[in-house]
Design a protein around this motif. Structure first.
Motif, PDB file in Angstrom:
ATOM      1  N   GLN A 196       0.745  -1.205  -0.101  1.00 57.80           N
ATOM      2  CA  GLN A 196       0.062   0.209  -0.114  1.00 57.80           C
ATOM      3  C   GLN A 196       0.949   1.123  -0.039  1.00 57.80           C
ATOM      4  N   GLN A 197       2.024   1.304   0.740  1.00 54.90           N
ATOM      5  CA  GLN A 197       2.858   2.491   0.863  1.00 54.90           C
ATOM      6  C   GLN A 197       4.020   2.247  -0.391  1.00 54.90           C
ATOM      7  N   ASP A 204      -8.358   5.251   7.247  1.00 54.09           N
ATOM      8  CA  ASP A 204      -8.844   4.696   5.856  1.00 54.09           C
ATOM      9  C   ASP A 204      -7.899   3.921   5.206  1.00 54.09           C
ATOM     10  N   VAL A 205      -6.747   4.379   5.363  1.00 54.75           N
ATOM     11  CA  VAL A 205      -5.663   3.553   4.528  1.00 54.75           C
ATOM     12  C   VAL A 205      -5.197   2.265   5.637  1.00 54.75           C
ATOM     13  N   SER A 206      -5.505   2.417   6.875  1.00 54.51           N
ATOM     14  CA  SER A 206      -5.074   1.212   7.605  1.00 54.51           C
ATOM     15  C   SER A 206      -6.448   0.108   7.047  1.00 54.51           C
ATOM     16  N   ARG A 207      -7.575   0.663   6.876  1.00 53.25           N
ATOM     17  CA  ARG A 207      -8.591  -0.169   6.174  1.00 53.25           C
ATOM     18  C   ARG A 207      -8.151  -0.828   4.962  1.00 53.25           C
ATOM     19  N   GLN A 208      -7.512  -0.141   4.185  1.00 49.59           N
ATOM     20  CA  GLN A 208      -7.128  -0.671   2.983  1.00 49.59           C
ATOM     21  C   GLN A 208      -5.958  -1.838   3.237  1.00 49.59           C
ATOM     22  N   ILE A 209      -5.137  -1.562   4.350  1.00 48.41           N
ATOM     23  CA  ILE A 209      -3.866  -2.422   4.232  1.00 48.41           C
ATOM     24  C   ILE A 209      -4.498  -3.777   5.108  1.00 48.41           C
ATOM     25  N   THR A 243      -7.615  -4.784   4.433  1.00 52.05           N
ATOM     26  CA  THR A 243      -8.310  -5.677   3.529  1.00 52.05           C
ATOM     27  C   THR A 243      -7.244  -6.315   2.791  1.00 52.05           C
ATOM     28  N   ALA A 244      -6.435  -5.685   2.465  1.00 50.05           N
ATOM     29  CA  ALA A 244      -5.209  -6.391   1.508  1.00 50.05           C
ATOM     30  C   ALA A 244      -4.602  -7.628   2.175  1.00 50.05           C
TER      31      ALA A 244
END
Lengths: 384, 384
Positions: free
Chosen positions: A292-293, A374-379, A381-382
């Motif tokens: 993600q980063q 929100d980014v933590s949620r993406q991480i 989820t991934a």
């Protein structure tokens, strides 16, 4: 390179047979509280060695400090410290026993509710002295001022740090790790690896020594970690893993450089809610976070891929893909699965984990502070 | 890996503007002896910054500590310490000023003839406290307990070591090195490089972290040293050289591994007899020593060639030849010649140097103790 101020007061006493040095390392006349966990030290000879070395001291015991040490248990130790007029703390065990005993050291002299040390980051102005005997190389707590404690009643895993809780000494005898279960060895190697990554895998600030040292620890763990599983009685391999884990989080490699720690913060919620081992949470979160980063960490991902995994593609996107894949593969090689599904955790966990991150105000994680909820949620989820 | 016990109490205060921290680093109420060398600190602003930070302290000055600090000069400082009731020592300068001030710290409280500390290795049981401001990255003395002093009257260069003379703090501001003459920068880089080699280039004991850290420092010095000469005002390059030099001899990389130090011992005689800079003597002796010891050091020479110079020949003799040639070429690239002839020293010097080694009982140098006087003669002859 950023400015820094660094001092590490812990004396490292390293090698076979060094537990006997406790006789001179513990201050004369001390009344010692010996703290430990579930009693494995009674089966591998460590407990006997410790008591023999402490023959000249008055020793009180406190056992039952859990993996992910609990606030509730540690408060009982604080009561014992006060009731018995203890003057010195000696944790004998892994990271949880040492972390927990650091909290005892601070809480015993804290005026007010000790929970404030964790929940409100109340300043620690005094602490009892402690030294430690490490039995599980992993967290680096034997030579730093950090501690992580979990309040079981509310499932909250929180940390504090103070220069006052550095162990005065740390006895590191690699032979005491011979009898560790493979899972604990693997967890320790992954934990140390991710400690290095949290201080290294950010953005370049032209800190040549710090980068080379971090890469040296990663190379060591990648080389020696699998060997420790294959050849558990090999002294040098165990010694290399043990020394690498200490150096990974004694503060040295993190001086003058940006640090991340988002993987740890997100991972803590996985332990608190689902009881996963600390290292398991790191193995789950880190690969997803790197993906993600990947643009923010681009320069360091390329450097890491080239120097640590010896990848040489001219296509940088492919190099980054393979670098992340190699990282995941290393964790899997150590026997630590890297997907939430591998632990039976399903998609509905993401909401619960995100809610905990919000509750703990983890709104701006990472070296840029740009890992929002929100980014933590993406991480997460991934990482399913 | 060998057993070890390691503690480094020095606080490193690193970065631009950090000299101002002296105001809080020096203990309240101290009467300070500020020691320095030839006065260069008065031309680069360091002296003014130090005095400004020490505005709240009583300060006495002692200047004139020479490169290769002299026993004779240092005894004068000891007299001043006693006459002025000094309570704290603050060397501001390079390795010689700090080394010299460590000797002042020990000699001021020594009962008997202070020469015995050096000549008879008389134990140092007490020493005055000191902290330092480093202006020349090179020796690592800012964060260790070692000191080298020369008695000019007898041309003897001798050392002592004590945990009591570790500086309590070391202020490292890379900007104060911007104005160093290129020769001093080059000498510093070569000095630090050889410090690493003395602890690394021996025989393998499967000490993975120590090897990786040593290699990381060598890679850093090879990369950043020439850049520091080319781009002297670049902060990060200066910072990298400064931090590498400290890490090269703060004891860390030498824990648990064999050490050599023959290059230093032989080199000291070159300084004592011919007045060469310390680093010049190391650049002369090391390549010749590596050649003479190539079978004893074989495994590490190959590892060093592969990991530091990225040499990949399958012919190991050729690999070792090129590894030694690369080492010599690096010193030459830094502008430090590697042959005695380059300094006008001729073949008749060998006898004089060997006689000094005999006088100082350097009969069994090196990690195996197999560098006899005769072997030293071979090394010196090869270095002509």
């Amino acid at each position: 390179m950023f400015n820094f101020s660094y001092q590490n007061p812990t004396r490292i006493v390293f090698g076979e047979g060094q537990i006997s040095q406790l006789a001179t390392l513990v201050p004369k006349g001390a009344k010692v509280l010996l703290t430990y966990g579930g009693g494995s030290i009674k089966h591998n000879g460590v407990y006997q060695q410790v008591l023999q070395a402490l023959a000249g001291f008055e020793v009180v015991e406190f056992s039952g400090i859990e993996p992910n040490p609990s606030f509730e248990t540690l408060l009982k130790a604080v009561e014992l410290v006060k009731a018995e007029n203890i003057t010195y703390l000696l944790p004998v065990g892994g990271g949880s026993v040492v972390d927990g005993t650091k909290f005892i050291a601070a809480a015993a002299l804290f005026e007010g509710d000790p929970w404030d040390i964790l929940a409100k980051k109340a300043p620690v102005t005094q602490a009892m002295p402690l030294g430690c005997v490490l039995t599980l190389p992993a967290t680096g707590t034997e030579s730093n001022g950090n501690s992580v404690v979990t309040r079981y009643s509310t499932q909250e895993k929180l940390s504090f740090a103070s220069p006052l809780v550095y162990p005065q000494f740390a006895v590191l005898d690699p032979t005491v790790t011979f009898s560790l279960p493979p899972k604990q060895v693997a967890n320790g190697v992954v934990d140390a690896f991710v400690h290095v990554m949290e201080q290294y895998m950010t953005y370049p600030v032209n800190a040549a020594v710090q980068d080379r040292f971090a890469e040296g620890l990663l190379l060591t763990l990648i080389e020696q970690g699998p060997l420790a599983l294959k050849d558990p009685q090999n002294y040098d391999i165990r010694a290399n893993v043990m020394w690498a884990a200490t150096m990974a989080l004694n503060g040295l490699i993190g001086q003058g450089v940006p640090q991340d720690w988002a993987t740890h913060m997100i991972g803590h919620e996985l332990t608190a809610l689902y009881g996963l081992d600390h290292a398991q949470t790191l193995a789950i979160v880190l690969p997803a976070l790197l993906q993600q980063q990947r643009s923010q960490k681009r320069a360091k991902l390329i450097q890491y891929g080239q120097r640590v995994f010896n990848l040489q593609h001219s296509d940088e996107e492919r190099l980054i893909d393979e670098t992340i894949a190699h990282t995941r593969a290393f964790f899997e090689q150590m026997g630590v699965p890297t997907r939430m599904a591998d632990y039976g955790i399903k998609a509905d966990a993401v909401d619960a984990l995100v809610a905990k991150l919000e509750q703990h105000r983890m709104f701006k994680l990472g070296e840029h502070g740009d890992i929002t909820i929100d980014v933590s949620r993406q991480i997460l989820t991934a990482a399913l």
